[in-house]
Design a protein around this motif. Structure first.
Motif, PDB file in Angstrom:
ATOM      1  N   PHE A  52      33.073  41.653  48.395  1.00  0.00           N
ATOM      2  CA  PHE A  52      31.559  40.818  48.046  1.00  0.00           C
ATOM      3  C   PHE A  52      31.884  39.688  47.452  1.00  0.00           C
ATOM      4  CE2 PHE A  52      33.233  44.305  45.391  1.00  0.00           C
ATOM      5  CZ  PHE A  52      33.178  43.667  44.097  1.00  0.00           C
ATOM      6  N   PRO A  53      30.576  39.039  47.356  1.00  0.00           N
ATOM      7  CA  PRO A  53      30.400  37.750  46.345  1.00  0.00           C
ATOM      8  C   PRO A  53      30.693  37.858  44.795  1.00  0.00           C
ATOM      9  CG  PRO A  53      28.639  37.711  48.019  1.00  0.00           C
ATOM     10  CD  PRO A  53      29.545  38.850  48.020  1.00  0.00           C
ATOM     11  N   VAL A  79      40.299  52.741  47.717  1.00  0.00           N
ATOM     12  CA  VAL A  79      39.127  52.000  47.942  1.00  0.00           C
ATOM     13  C   VAL A  79      39.331  50.468  47.096  1.00  0.00           C
ATOM     14  CG1 VAL A  79      36.465  51.471  47.874  1.00  0.00           C
ATOM     15  CG2 VAL A  79      37.252  53.630  48.491  1.00  0.00           C
ATOM     16  N   LEU A  80      39.519  49.406  47.667  1.00  0.00           N
ATOM     17  CA  LEU A  80      39.956  48.249  46.871  1.00  0.00           C
ATOM     18  C   LEU A  80      38.558  47.546  46.974  1.00  0.00           C
ATOM     19  CD1 LEU A  80      43.385  47.142  48.246  1.00  0.00           C
ATOM     20  CD2 LEU A  80      42.747  49.082  46.790  1.00  0.00           C
ATOM     21  N   CYS A  81      38.214  47.285  45.792  1.00  0.00           N
ATOM     22  CA  CYS A  81      36.676  46.118  45.505  1.00  0.00           C
ATOM     23  C   CYS A  81      37.334  44.847  45.243  1.00  0.00           C
ATOM     24  CB  CYS A  81      35.929  46.729  44.654  1.00  0.00           C
ATOM     25  SG  CYS A  81      35.272  48.292  45.073  1.00  0.00           S
ATOM     26  N   ILE A  82      36.863  43.736  46.044  1.00  0.00           N
ATOM     27  CA  ILE A  82      37.805  42.575  46.119  1.00  0.00           C
ATOM     28  C   ILE A  82      36.688  41.706  45.982  1.00  0.00           C
ATOM     29  CG2 ILE A  82      39.045  41.119  47.342  1.00  0.00           C
ATOM     30  CD1 ILE A  82      40.349  43.314  48.912  1.00  0.00           C
ATOM     31  N   SER A  83      36.719  40.666  44.778  1.00  0.00           N
ATOM     32  CA  SER A  83      35.812  39.575  44.932  1.00  0.00           C
ATOM     33  C   SER A  83      36.674  38.379  44.197  1.00  0.00           C
ATOM     34  CB  SER A  83      34.284  39.649  44.370  1.00  0.00           C
ATOM     35  OG  SER A  83      34.874  40.117  42.855  1.00  0.00           O
ATOM     36  N   ARG A  84      35.954  37.243  43.933  1.00  0.00           N
ATOM     37  CA  ARG A  84      36.560  36.147  43.203  1.00  0.00           C
ATOM     38  C   ARG A  84      36.112  36.068  42.073  1.00  0.00           C
ATOM     39  NH1 ARG A  84      37.637  30.708  45.929  1.00  0.00           N
ATOM     40  NH2 ARG A  84      39.160  30.925  44.376  1.00  0.00           N
ATOM     41  N   SER A 106      40.898  40.797  42.167  1.00  0.00           N
ATOM     42  CA  SER A 106      40.339  39.499  42.153  1.00  0.00           C
ATOM     43  C   SER A 106      41.105  38.573  42.987  1.00  0.00           C
ATOM     44  CB  SER A 106      40.221  38.873  40.592  1.00  0.00           C
ATOM     45  OG  SER A 106      39.700  37.752  40.718  1.00  0.00           O
ATOM     46  N   ASP A 107      40.785  37.532  43.579  1.00  0.00           N
ATOM     47  CA  ASP A 107      41.079  36.607  44.470  1.00  0.00           C
ATOM     48  C   ASP A 107      40.743  35.229  43.642  1.00  0.00           C
ATOM     49  OD1 ASP A 107      42.310  35.235  46.674  1.00  0.00           O
ATOM     50  OD2 ASP A 107      40.583  35.345  47.608  1.00  0.00           O
ATOM     51  N   PHE A 108      40.523  35.418  42.397  1.00  0.00           N
ATOM     52  CA  PHE A 108      40.261  34.197  41.662  1.00  0.00           C
ATOM     53  C   PHE A 108      41.311  32.850  41.523  1.00  0.00           C
ATOM     54  CE2 PHE A 108      42.827  36.018  38.199  1.00  0.00           C
ATOM     55  CZ  PHE A 108      43.048  35.030  37.432  1.00  0.00           C
ATOM     56  N   ARG A 109      42.346  33.339  41.794  1.00  0.00           N
ATOM     57  CA  ARG A 109      43.414  32.301  41.449  1.00  0.00           C
ATOM     58  C   ARG A 109      43.499  31.179  42.598  1.00  0.00           C
ATOM     59  NH1 ARG A 109      48.330  36.291  39.419  1.00  0.00           N
ATOM     60  NH2 ARG A 109      47.894  36.185  37.427  1.00  0.00           N
ATOM     61  N   ASP A 110      43.345  31.581  43.984  1.00  0.00           N
ATOM     62  CA  ASP A 110      43.611  30.544  44.726  1.00  0.00           C
ATOM     63  C   ASP A 110      42.617  30.893  46.026  1.00  0.00           C
ATOM     64  OD1 ASP A 110      44.923  32.546  46.176  1.00  0.00           O
ATOM     65  OD2 ASP A 110      46.967  31.378  46.086  1.00  0.00           O
ATOM     66  N   GLY A 111      41.976  31.760  46.135  1.00  0.00           N
ATOM     67  CA  GLY A 111      40.946  32.265  47.244  1.00  0.00           C
ATOM     68  C   GLY A 111      41.830  32.479  48.476  1.00  0.00           C
ATOM     69  N   LYS A 112      42.995  32.594  48.584  1.00  0.00           N
ATOM     70  CA  LYS A 112      43.971  32.630  49.608  1.00  0.00           C
ATOM     71  C   LYS A 112      43.626  33.784  50.499  1.00  0.00           C
ATOM     72  CE  LYS A 112      49.025  32.678  51.323  1.00  0.00           C
ATOM     73  NZ  LYS A 112      48.382  32.866  52.616  1.00  0.00           N
ATOM     74  N   PHE A 113      43.244  35.098  49.809  1.00  0.00           N
ATOM     75  CA  PHE A 113      42.676  36.039  50.702  1.00  0.00           C
ATOM     76  C   PHE A 113      41.569  35.907  51.223  1.00  0.00           C
ATOM     77  CE2 PHE A 113      39.720  39.642  50.636  1.00  0.00           C
ATOM     78  CZ  PHE A 113      40.438  40.782  51.381  1.00  0.00           C
ATOM     79  N   HIS A 130      33.292  35.011  48.638  1.00  0.00           N
ATOM     80  CA  HIS A 130      33.687  35.675  49.626  1.00  0.00           C
ATOM     81  C   HIS A 130      32.443  36.074  50.302  1.00  0.00           C
ATOM     82  CE1 HIS A 130      37.966  35.616  48.578  1.00  0.00           C
ATOM     83  NE2 HIS A 130      37.794  36.548  48.016  1.00  0.00           N
ATOM     84  N   SER A 131      32.314  36.399  51.575  1.00  0.00           N
ATOM     85  CA  SER A 131      31.214  37.079  52.221  1.00  0.00           C
ATOM     86  C   SER A 131      31.124  38.586  51.956  1.00  0.00           C
ATOM     87  CB  SER A 131      31.154  36.629  53.682  1.00  0.00           C
ATOM     88  OG  SER A 131      32.232  37.290  54.526  1.00  0.00           O
TER      89      SER A 131
END
Length: 166
Positions: A52-53, A79-84, A106-113, A130-131
């Motif tokens: 999610f965003p 269940v993995l909850c993933i955002s930036r 979190s994908d805050f470092r580089d947004g690679k995910f 992220h969408s």
């Protein structure tokens, strides 16, 4: 590139989600204790990726609450909850809500995910985030469900995601 909407206005993502039957690409994200986490760390378990965003919006928060509730009844499933969002924001939210059945990443470092999974928003006011998407990976690492939610302000299809595990 996928076309989605934000309150009816067209925006785009960097690509398309992995397809059902594909091996899920491995990733490296940051957990709330700042340790690194990879998809391969969950090998042998089913994994629901609730993407999610931002946790600080109503629909994103609702999805975390709903998957937390559903996760309590799932066998051999994480269940993995993933955002930036920063890991601290994710930890604060779940701590305040008493949510213990989801694992925040979190994908805050580089947004690679987001780039690797084709779900980075490339234009509009949420560009770089992220969408909203749900990807379910079975215990062998194969994608069994992939939903790119067409409207950011819409909740994902929880039932379809959970049903893909049976």
């Amino acid at each position: 590139m996928a076309t989605i909407t934000l309150k009816g206005n067209e925006i785009h993502t960097s690509g398309n989600l992995p397809k059902i039957g594909d091996k899920a690409p491995d990733f490296e994200l940051v957990k709330t204790d700042l340790s690194s986490s990879k998809l391969s760390d969950y090998k042998g378990s089913n994994v629901v990726l609730n993407i999610f965003p931002s946790i600080d919006t109503g629909i994103c928060a609702a999805s975390v609450r709903e998957f937390n509730k559903k996760a309590s009844g799932l066998d051999n499933t994480k269940v993995l909850c993933i955002s930036r969002d920063l890991p601290f924001a994710l930890d604060r939210f779940c701590g305040a809500e008493g949510l213990e059945n989801v694992i925040n990443h979190s994908d805050f470092r580089d947004g690679k995910f987001g780039k690797d999974y084709g779900l980075e928003i490339t234009d509009g006011p949420l560009q770089g985030l992220h969408s909203r998407a749900v990807i379910v990976v079975d215990d062998s690492g194969t994608v069994v469900h992939a939903e790119q939610v067409p409207e950011i302000a819409q909740e994902p299809n929880y039932e379809a995601a959970i049903a893909s595990l049976s």
